[in-house]
Design a protein around this motif. Structure first.
Motif, PDB file in Angstrom:
ATOM      1  N   VAL A 124       4.371   4.036  14.851  1.00 56.99           N
ATOM      2  CA  VAL A 124       4.110   4.990  13.779  1.00 56.99           C
ATOM      3  C   VAL A 124       3.798   4.243  12.476  1.00 56.99           C
ATOM      4  N   MET A 125       3.158   4.948  11.572  1.00 58.65           N
ATOM      5  CA  MET A 125       2.865   4.364  10.261  1.00 58.65           C
ATOM      6  C   MET A 125       3.263   5.349   9.179  1.00 58.65           C
ATOM      7  N   THR A 126       3.388   4.824   7.987  1.00 56.00           N
ATOM      8  CA  THR A 126       3.774   5.693   6.875  1.00 56.00           C
ATOM      9  C   THR A 126       2.547   5.981   6.007  1.00 56.00           C
ATOM     10  N   TYR A 127       2.618   7.051   5.267  1.00 56.29           N
ATOM     11  CA  TYR A 127       1.500   7.455   4.422  1.00 56.29           C
ATOM     12  C   TYR A 127       1.141   6.375   3.408  1.00 56.29           C
ATOM     13  N   GLY A 128       2.177   5.885   2.739  1.00 58.40           N
ATOM     14  CA  GLY A 128       1.943   4.872   1.722  1.00 58.40           C
ATOM     15  C   GLY A 128       1.304   3.622   2.297  1.00 58.40           C
ATOM     16  N   GLN A 129       1.735   3.250   3.484  1.00 61.87           N
ATOM     17  CA  GLN A 129       1.184   2.053   4.093  1.00 61.87           C
ATOM     18  C   GLN A 129      -0.282   2.236   4.440  1.00 61.87           C
ATOM     19  N   ILE A 130      -0.591   3.363   5.013  1.00 61.37           N
ATOM     20  CA  ILE A 130      -1.975   3.659   5.360  1.00 61.37           C
ATOM     21  C   ILE A 130      -2.842   3.679   4.108  1.00 61.37           C
ATOM     22  N   ALA A 131      -2.323   4.320   3.081  1.00 65.12           N
ATOM     23  CA  ALA A 131      -3.059   4.391   1.821  1.00 65.12           C
ATOM     24  C   ALA A 131      -3.287   2.993   1.261  1.00 65.12           C
ATOM     25  N   ALA A 132      -2.261   2.154   1.356  1.00 67.10           N
ATOM     26  CA  ALA A 132      -2.361   0.789   0.846  1.00 67.10           C
ATOM     27  C   ALA A 132      -3.413   0.013   1.627  1.00 67.10           C
ATOM     28  N   LEU A 133      -3.395   0.144   2.942  1.00 71.87           N
ATOM     29  CA  LEU A 133      -4.369  -0.545   3.773  1.00 71.87           C
ATOM     30  C   LEU A 133      -5.766  -0.010   3.511  1.00 71.87           C
ATOM     31  N   ALA A 134      -5.831   1.235   3.101  1.00 69.78           N
ATOM     32  CA  ALA A 134      -7.125   1.850   2.815  1.00 69.78           C
ATOM     33  C   ALA A 134      -7.644   1.407   1.457  1.00 69.78           C
ATOM     34  N   GLY A 135      -6.761   0.859   0.647  1.00 66.21           N
ATOM     35  CA  GLY A 135      -7.203   0.362  -0.636  1.00 66.21           C
ATOM     36  C   GLY A 135      -6.547   1.035  -1.832  1.00 66.21           C
ATOM     37  N   SER A 136      -5.812   2.110  -1.578  1.00 66.83           N
ATOM     38  CA  SER A 136      -5.146   2.797  -2.675  1.00 66.83           C
ATOM     39  C   SER A 136      -3.667   3.016  -2.363  1.00 66.83           C
ATOM     40  N   PRO A 137      -2.831   2.114  -2.853  1.00 66.01           N
ATOM     41  CA  PRO A 137      -1.390   2.170  -2.601  1.00 66.01           C
ATOM     42  C   PRO A 137      -0.743   3.457  -3.103  1.00 66.01           C
ATOM     43  N   ARG A 138      -1.395   4.112  -4.050  1.00 67.38           N
ATOM     44  CA  ARG A 138      -0.779   5.308  -4.620  1.00 67.38           C
ATOM     45  C   ARG A 138      -1.423   6.577  -4.080  1.00 67.38           C
ATOM     46  N   ALA A 139      -2.281   6.419  -3.094  1.00 67.49           N
ATOM     47  CA  ALA A 139      -3.016   7.580  -2.583  1.00 67.49           C
ATOM     48  C   ALA A 139      -2.404   8.142  -1.306  1.00 67.49           C
ATOM     49  N   ALA A 140      -1.106   8.079  -1.241  1.00 70.45           N
ATOM     50  CA  ALA A 140      -0.427   8.602  -0.043  1.00 70.45           C
ATOM     51  C   ALA A 140      -0.760  10.070   0.159  1.00 70.45           C
ATOM     52  N   ARG A 141      -0.948  10.751  -0.935  1.00 64.68           N
ATOM     53  CA  ARG A 141      -1.241  12.181  -0.834  1.00 64.68           C
ATOM     54  C   ARG A 141      -2.596  12.411  -0.195  1.00 64.68           C
ATOM     55  N   GLN A 142      -3.495  11.513  -0.519  1.00 63.71           N
ATOM     56  CA  GLN A 142      -4.825  11.626   0.083  1.00 63.71           C
ATOM     57  C   GLN A 142      -4.701  11.516   1.586  1.00 63.71           C
ATOM     58  N   VAL A 143      -3.855  10.590   2.018  1.00 59.95           N
ATOM     59  CA  VAL A 143      -3.644  10.410   3.443  1.00 59.95           C
ATOM     60  C   VAL A 143      -3.090  11.703   4.044  1.00 59.95           C
TER      61      VAL A 143
END
Length: 112
Positions: A20-39
DNA sequence: TGGATGACCTTAA
DNA sequence: ATTAAGGCCATCC
């Protein structure tokens, strides 16, 4: 489609079963550490059409963040079916089931 | 206190 | 009607 969205979708697609992965981690890997909501938004909307393993995405606490009881239970069953030990408190051992991505290396310490 | 986290809501094509 | 993109703010530790 925004590059961020594409990355998020890619990452989610690359999550192996039983991990499993977390929202923040995915967002960070995507380039935006603070975009967990986007995820969150992407998972909620695009996962259905993009066939994403949304059930492999949990919050930073290792819990199912879904509010819908039905979807919640669905993810619960899906995770258990993949071998993820979800506690009665829906608490997943991120130390064991959290995926750090392929590009992170090959630090396998027993699990899947 | 402060910093991270979030399964949303709204607008546009 | 559907699909996609963007962000602020309350809440928890």
């Amino acid at each position: 489609m925004a590059p961020f969205t594409e990355k998020v979708i890619e990452i989610i697609r690359q999550i192996p079963a039983g991990k499993v992965m977390t929202y923040g981690q995915i967002a960070a890997l995507a380039g935006s550490p603070r975009a967990a909501r986007q995820v969150v938004r992407i998972l909620h909307s695009m996962s259905r059409k993009h066939r994403l393993p949304w059930h492999r995405v949990v919050n930073a606490k290792g819990e199912i963040a879904i509010q819908d009881d039905e979807s919640f239970h669905e993810q619960l069953l899906a995770l258990e079916a993949e071998g993820v030990h979800v506690g009665l408190h829906t608490r997943i051992d991120l130390d064991k089931f959290q995926w750090h991505g392929e590009e992170f290396g090959e630090g396998e310490h027993g699990g899947i």
